[in-house]
Enzyme design. Structure first.
Site: not given
Length: 235
Positions: A10, A52, A83-85, A196-198
C-alpha cells in the site's frame, strides 16, 4: 534475528523500499551473508484505496486485521505496517494480534524529539494531514506538526496517488514539494516529516536545509532494533 512481519502493498513501491532497507540494514549490522528474517503479506492496493476514497474505514480495518493475524499465525514476532495512512486503523491490528506492533508515528516522533525540531512540516496523504490519528499521536510526544494549506494538501495528495504509488518520479513534482517546504520554512516550520512512505522516493535530506525525517527509513531502523534486540535476549 527474530521474524519481522510486514503488512505491505500500500503501495508496493514503498514496500519494496522497506524490504531493501531491512536487508541492507542487517548486512550493515551483522556483515557477511546475513539478511533479514521477514514475512511479507503484500495486499492489493486498488480495493484498499477505494475503501479509503469512500471512507469505508471499517472494511479497510477488517483487511488489515486479517493480514496481521495471518502474519502472526505464520510466525511473525512483531508487526510493521508499511504505510503511514493506514495507521489510522492501528487499533484494529493490535486488537486482533498479540505480538508487538511498531507504530510508525511513535517511531517518527521519537526521532524528531532527538533533534531541535518541534514544529516540523508534515507531508502526507490528505487523510494523514487532515485527520488527528497521526497529528495527535505526534502531539502526544510534544511534536506539534504543521501541514500545508488546503490547495497544497490536495496537490501533495494527488502526486502521491497518481505518481509515486505508480512508480512515476517527476522533476516538476519534486520542485512543487520543495516549494511547499520552502514556504513552510519561511513561516516557521523547523523540519520536514515525509509522512507517506512513498515520498522518500522523491525527496531526501539532500534536498532541504531543514532536518528531513524519512518515515520509511526510521521505521526500518526501529524494526531492526527490535528484531536484533529480541534475538540477543533469546541467545
Amino acid at each position: 534475528m527474530t521474524t519481522i512481519g510486514l503488512i505491505g502493498g500500500m503501495s508496493w513501491e514503498s514496500t519494496a523500499v522497506y524490504y531493501r532497507l531491512l536487508n541492507e540494514g542487517v548486512r550493515a549490522r551483522q556483515g557477511g551473508l546475513h539478511s533479514a528474517d521477514v514475512l511479507l503479506h503484500s495486499l492489493d492496493f486498488s480495493p484498499v484505496a477505494e475503501m479509503q476514497a469512500r471512507g469505508d474505514w471499517d472494511a479497510a480495518g477488517d483487511v488489515l486485521a486479517d493480514s496481521a493475524l495471518r502474519l502472526e499465525r505464520a510466525g511473525a514476532n512483531c508487526l510493521v505496517l508499511c504505510t503511514n495512512t493506514m495507521h489510522k486503523l492501528a487499533d484494529r491490528i493490535t486488537g486482533a494480534t498479540r505480538v508487538p506492533f511498531l507504530h510508525l508515528a511513535d517511531v517518527t516522533a521519537k526521532a524528531v524529539r532527538q533533534t531541535a525540531s518541534r514544529r516540523p512540516l508534515l507531508l502526507a496523504t490528505r487523510f494523514t494531514m487532515e485527520q488527528r490519528f497521526y497529528l495527535g499521536r505526534l502531539a502526544a510526544f510534544g511534536v506539534e506538526a504543521v501541514v500545508p494549506e488546503e490547495g497544497e494538501r490536495e496537490e501533495v495528495h494527488r502526486i502521491i496517488y497518481e505518481e509515486l504509488c505508480r512508480g512515476r518520479i517527476k522533476p516538476a513534482s519534486k520542485a512543487r514539494y520543495l516549494a511547499i517546504i520552502a514556504k513552510a520554512a519561511a513561516q516557521g516550520a523547523d523540519g520536514v516529516i515525509l509522512g507517506c512512505t512513498e515520498i522518500g522516493l522523491l525527496i531526501s535530506q539532500a534536498d532541504s536545509a531543514l532536518p528531513v525525517f524519512d518515515t520509511t527509513a526510521l521505521h526500518v531502523e526501529a524494526a531492526l532494533d527490535f528484531a536484533l534486540a529480541a534475538e540477543s535476549q533469546a541467545a
